[in-house]
Scaffold this motif. Structure first.
Motif, PDB file in Angstrom:
ATOM      1  N   SER A 116      -7.414  36.720 -35.554  1.00 15.89           N
ATOM      2  CA  SER A 116      -7.831  35.335 -35.779  1.00 15.89           C
ATOM      3  C   SER A 116      -8.538  35.322 -37.122  1.00 15.89           C
ATOM      4  CB  SER A 116      -8.780  34.856 -34.679  1.00 15.89           C
ATOM      5  OG  SER A 116      -8.164  34.919 -33.409  1.00 15.89           O
ATOM      6  N   ALA A 117      -8.246  34.324 -37.957  1.00 17.66           N
ATOM      7  CA  ALA A 117      -8.820  34.361 -39.303  1.00 17.66           C
ATOM      8  C   ALA A 117      -9.092  32.958 -39.819  1.00 17.66           C
ATOM      9  CB  ALA A 117      -7.871  35.092 -40.248  1.00 17.66           C
ATOM     10  N   ASP A 118     -10.031  32.874 -40.740  1.00 18.62           N
ATOM     11  CA  ASP A 118     -10.245  31.671 -41.536  1.00 18.62           C
ATOM     12  C   ASP A 118     -10.235  32.099 -43.000  1.00 18.62           C
ATOM     13  OD1 ASP A 118     -12.737  32.814 -42.045  1.00 18.62           O
ATOM     14  OD2 ASP A 118     -13.754  31.577 -40.534  1.00 18.62           O
ATOM     15  N   GLU A 119     -10.747  31.296 -43.871  1.00 22.27           N
ATOM     16  CA  GLU A 119     -10.695  31.620 -45.293  1.00 22.27           C
ATOM     17  C   GLU A 119     -11.622  32.765 -45.684  1.00 22.27           C
ATOM     18  OE1 GLU A 119      -8.587  30.341 -47.513  1.00 22.27           O
ATOM     19  OE2 GLU A 119      -7.687  29.379 -45.756  1.00 22.27           O
ATOM     20  N   ARG A 120     -12.605  33.055 -44.827  1.00 23.48           N
ATOM     21  CA  ARG A 120     -13.627  34.033 -45.213  1.00 23.48           C
ATOM     22  C   ARG A 120     -13.554  35.356 -44.464  1.00 23.48           C
ATOM     23  NH1 ARG A 120     -19.052  30.752 -44.566  1.00 23.48           N
ATOM     24  NH2 ARG A 120     -17.989  30.235 -42.608  1.00 23.48           N
ATOM     25  N   ALA A 121     -13.030  35.344 -43.206  1.00 23.34           N
ATOM     26  CA  ALA A 121     -13.082  36.565 -42.406  1.00 23.34           C
ATOM     27  C   ALA A 121     -11.903  36.610 -41.443  1.00 23.34           C
ATOM     28  CB  ALA A 121     -14.390  36.637 -41.635  1.00 23.34           C
ATOM     29  N   VAL A 122     -11.660  37.822 -40.931  1.00 29.17           N
ATOM     30  CA  VAL A 122     -10.616  38.031 -39.939  1.00 29.17           C
ATOM     31  C   VAL A 122     -11.212  38.802 -38.766  1.00 29.17           C
ATOM     32  CG1 VAL A 122      -9.815  40.146 -41.089  1.00 29.17           C
ATOM     33  CG2 VAL A 122      -8.320  38.985 -39.472  1.00 29.17           C
ATOM     34  N   THR A 123     -10.819  38.404 -37.550  1.00 27.42           N
ATOM     35  CA  THR A 123     -11.217  39.129 -36.350  1.00 27.42           C
ATOM     36  C   THR A 123      -9.990  39.857 -35.801  1.00 27.42           C
ATOM     37  OG1 THR A 123     -12.935  37.525 -35.834  1.00 27.42           O
ATOM     38  CG2 THR A 123     -12.158  38.927 -34.035  1.00 27.42           C
ATOM     39  N   ILE A 124     -10.133  41.150 -35.609  1.00 30.70           N
ATOM     40  CA  ILE A 124      -9.002  42.004 -35.204  1.00 30.70           C
ATOM     41  C   ILE A 124      -9.197  42.414 -33.753  1.00 30.70           C
ATOM     42  CG2 ILE A 124      -7.854  44.201 -35.643  1.00 30.70           C
ATOM     43  CD1 ILE A 124      -8.790  43.832 -38.603  1.00 30.70           C
ATOM     44  N   ARG A 125      -8.191  42.090 -32.922  1.00 28.43           N
ATOM     45  CA  ARG A 125      -8.280  42.350 -31.487  1.00 28.43           C
ATOM     46  C   ARG A 125      -7.495  43.571 -31.042  1.00 28.43           C
ATOM     47  NH1 ARG A 125      -6.901  37.052 -32.062  1.00 28.43           N
ATOM     48  NH2 ARG A 125      -4.819  37.446 -31.221  1.00 28.43           N
ATOM     49  N   GLU A 126      -6.706  44.147 -31.930  1.00 28.76           N
ATOM     50  CA  GLU A 126      -5.856  45.266 -31.505  1.00 28.76           C
ATOM     51  C   GLU A 126      -5.387  46.017 -32.736  1.00 28.76           C
ATOM     52  OE1 GLU A 126      -1.306  45.631 -29.896  1.00 28.76           O
ATOM     53  OE2 GLU A 126      -2.585  44.161 -28.873  1.00 28.76           O
ATOM     54  N   VAL A 127      -5.307  47.353 -32.638  1.00 23.50           N
ATOM     55  CA  VAL A 127      -4.705  48.173 -33.692  1.00 23.50           C
ATOM     56  C   VAL A 127      -3.801  49.199 -33.032  1.00 23.50           C
ATOM     57  CG1 VAL A 127      -6.521  47.890 -35.421  1.00 23.50           C
ATOM     58  CG2 VAL A 127      -6.728  49.693 -33.697  1.00 23.50           C
ATOM     59  N   ARG A 128      -2.753  49.571 -33.741  1.00 23.65           N
ATOM     60  CA  ARG A 128      -1.789  50.493 -33.138  1.00 23.65           C
ATOM     61  C   ARG A 128      -2.097  51.948 -33.487  1.00 23.65           C
ATOM     62  NH1 ARG A 128       4.541  49.946 -34.446  1.00 23.65           N
ATOM     63  NH2 ARG A 128       3.981  51.280 -36.206  1.00 23.65           N
ATOM     64  N   SER A 129      -2.089  52.245 -34.791  1.00 21.37           N
ATOM     65  CA  SER A 129      -2.335  53.621 -35.234  1.00 21.37           C
ATOM     66  C   SER A 129      -2.628  53.607 -36.722  1.00 21.37           C
ATOM     67  CB  SER A 129      -1.118  54.511 -34.954  1.00 21.37           C
ATOM     68  OG  SER A 129       0.032  54.026 -35.638  1.00 21.37           O
ATOM     69  N   GLU A 130      -3.174  54.673 -37.195  1.00 21.32           N
ATOM     70  CA  GLU A 130      -3.433  54.799 -38.625  1.00 21.32           C
ATOM     71  C   GLU A 130      -2.091  54.777 -39.372  1.00 21.32           C
ATOM     72  OE1 GLU A 130      -5.831  57.682 -41.787  1.00 21.32           O
ATOM     73  OE2 GLU A 130      -5.545  58.307 -39.686  1.00 21.32           O
ATOM     74  N   GLY A 131      -2.017  53.999 -40.441  1.00 17.83           N
ATOM     75  CA  GLY A 131      -0.790  53.898 -41.223  1.00 17.83           C
ATOM     76  C   GLY A 131       0.236  52.946 -40.642  1.00 17.83           C
ATOM     77  N   ALA A 132      -0.130  52.220 -39.563  1.00 19.50           N
ATOM     78  CA  ALA A 132       0.836  51.328 -38.925  1.00 19.50           C
ATOM     79  C   ALA A 132       1.315  50.249 -39.888  1.00 19.50           C
ATOM     80  CB  ALA A 132       0.212  50.681 -37.694  1.00 19.50           C
ATOM     81  N   HIS A 133       2.600  49.935 -39.806  1.00 17.77           N
ATOM     82  CA  HIS A 133       3.241  48.833 -40.523  1.00 17.77           C
ATOM     83  C   HIS A 133       3.166  48.987 -42.039  1.00 17.77           C
ATOM     84  CE1 HIS A 133       3.501  47.079 -36.589  1.00 17.77           C
ATOM     85  NE2 HIS A 133       2.182  47.019 -36.465  1.00 17.77           N
ATOM     86  N   VAL A 134       3.135  50.236 -42.483  1.00 20.12           N
ATOM     87  CA  VAL A 134       3.163  50.501 -43.917  1.00 20.12           C
ATOM     88  C   VAL A 134       4.480  51.200 -44.256  1.00 20.12           C
ATOM     89  CG1 VAL A 134       2.082  51.698 -45.865  1.00 20.12           C
ATOM     90  CG2 VAL A 134       0.653  50.682 -44.062  1.00 20.12           C
ATOM     91  N   ARG A 135       5.210  50.637 -45.191  1.00 19.85           N
ATOM     92  CA  ARG A 135       6.431  51.278 -45.700  1.00 19.85           C
ATOM     93  C   ARG A 135       6.018  52.167 -46.859  1.00 19.85           C
ATOM     94  NH1 ARG A 135       9.227  45.404 -46.423  1.00 19.85           N
ATOM     95  NH2 ARG A 135       9.935  45.038 -44.278  1.00 19.85           N
ATOM     96  N   ARG A 136       6.277  53.455 -46.735  1.00 19.99           N
ATOM     97  CA  ARG A 136       5.802  54.399 -47.733  1.00 19.99           C
ATOM     98  C   ARG A 136       6.748  54.492 -48.927  1.00 19.99           C
ATOM     99  NH1 ARG A 136       0.575  54.628 -46.766  1.00 19.99           N
ATOM    100  NH2 ARG A 136       0.125  55.222 -44.600  1.00 19.99           N
TER     101      ARG A 136
END
Length: 396
Positions: A116-136
């Motif tokens: 959830s986010a606005d112009e100033r901050a984001v709230t993160i409710r879940e993470v998968r793993s380190e490096g997730a969703h990064v194309r190397r």
């Protein structure tokens, strides 16, 4: 009398060597690679995001859950083509779009859907793993990697792969230019009213399309009538790599191709096949020629068996063309001592003659009903339902 395979080998021996050229990538579709295509750049060229979301440091978000979310202040955004220029600092996040470069300092992407986010901050409710969703960078290909081998017929996806690694020009074999010469006083051009005893000329239309589908460039040299001087004049070309003639190769009094070329380097013979028994080939003044019969179905069959392999060799493609095994779905007869190449329909895993009139070499209109050719061995005179046969689809 030659076998079909013997004549095919004799024809193949006339094939000029393929000629390598360099083309712009956008002009290379359908050409065959003369050398491997290697990566000129890494692909991807930089680490980038696979999702719309937020670029973060794993150390800052590793504990985030729906019950205990993590809130981070936003520093800015990274868009495709407009990267974020600063380094991500601890405890902060950067809004990021799919394909955008990963900012320095970020190692993980959190998808938009779990935030959830606005112009100033984001709230993160879940993470998968380190490096997730990064194309190397270079995970697809590194500079110098072979992306496409030599001898590959380039499709649209091959061109896209070459473009992705920066290969703007590629080494390919030149498309062969094939001269097409149909002969006969009986031939009337399309659009004209045939005189008594004339038929519409269809062989050059067939060969024009077949040559194009086989990756060549057709060059029409005729038609010409049954006059030796006209034939000799028509084949005196230096702008083609191969000439294919139709008609005038049998034993008739007006077989003009045979009369014009038999003493000039071409030889004429019979081949143990139906249709297409009379054939000719050779080299006249350095120009390779394949001389096909005049009956239209014979031309279609002869192209598949003799011209197409020569064109493939000239394009740098491997031999031979493969036949598959199928079964006969109908019964028919075949001539003793000659291989029969029956135009057939493919239906429910079996083949049947495309017309009830057999393999008649004049049945060009019926040929439109056929999917390919069934090959009947020379020692078989009766094909029975359920018999195993070789089958090959028409190339064009």
């Amino acid at each position: 009398m030659r076998t079909t395979d013997e004549h095919a080998l004799a024809a193949l021996s006339l094939a000029p060597d393929p000629v390598p050229v360099e083309l712009d990538l956008r002009h290379a579709l359908g050409h065959v690679t003369a050398a491997a295509i290697r990566a000129h750049a890494d692909s991807p060229p930089f680490d980038n995001s696979a999702m719309d979301g937020f670029a973060v440091r794993w150390a800052d978000v590793r504990s985030a859950t729906a019950d205990a979310p993590v809130a981070l202040a936003l520093m800015g955004e990274s868009r495709a083509g407009v990267p974020f220029a600063e380094t991500l600092v601890p405890g902060r996040a950067i809004r990021i779009m799919t394909g955008a470069p990963m900012p320095a300092g970020a190692d993980t992407v959190v998808p938009l859907e779990v935030t959830s986010a606005d112009e100033r901050a984001v709230t993160i409710r879940e993470v998968r793993s380190e490096g997730a969703h990064v194309r190397r960078r270079a995970e697809d290909a590194r500079i110098g990697d072979e992306v496409i081998g030599s001898g590959v017929e380039l499709s649209a996806r091959h061109l896209a792969a070459a473009a992705a690694v920066g290969a703007a020009r590629v080494a390919v074999f030149r498309s062969p230019r094939v001269g097409i010469l149909s002969t006969g006083d009986e031939l009337a051009p399309l659009g004209a009213t045939p005189a008594p005893g004339q038929i519409y000329e269809s062989n050059s239309v067939l060969l024009d399309g077949a040559v194009r589908r086989a990756g060549g460039i057709p060059v029409l040299l005729g038609p010409v009538g049954d006059r030796v001087d006209d034939v000799v004049a028509a084949i005196r070309r230096d702008d083609v790599d191969l000439i294919v003639t139709t008609g005038g190769v049998s034993v008739g009094a007006y077989d003009v191709i045979k009369a014009a070329l038999a003493g000039r380097g071409a030889e004429f013979m019979t081949v143990a096949m139906q249709p297409g028994k009379p054939q000719g080939l050779g080299s006249v003044d350095g120009m390779p020629l394949l001389c096909l019969p005049g009956n239209p179905v014979s031309v279609a069959v002869s192209f598949e068996l003799f011209v197409l392999p020569v064109m493939r060799a000239m394009r740098g493609l491997p031999q031979p063309l493969a036949w598959s095994v199928t079964t006969a779905g109908a019964a028919w007869s075949s001539p003793a001592g000659r291989e029969q190449f029956m135009p057939v329909r493919w239906e429910a895993g079996s083949v049947a003659p495309a017309t009830g009139l057999g393999a008649g070499s004049h049945l060009m209109a019926r040929l439109a009903l056929a999917d390919g050719l069934a090959r009947v061995p020379a020692d078989v005179t009766d094909v029975r339902v359920g018999d195993s046969l070789e089958f090959r689809r028409f190339s064009g």
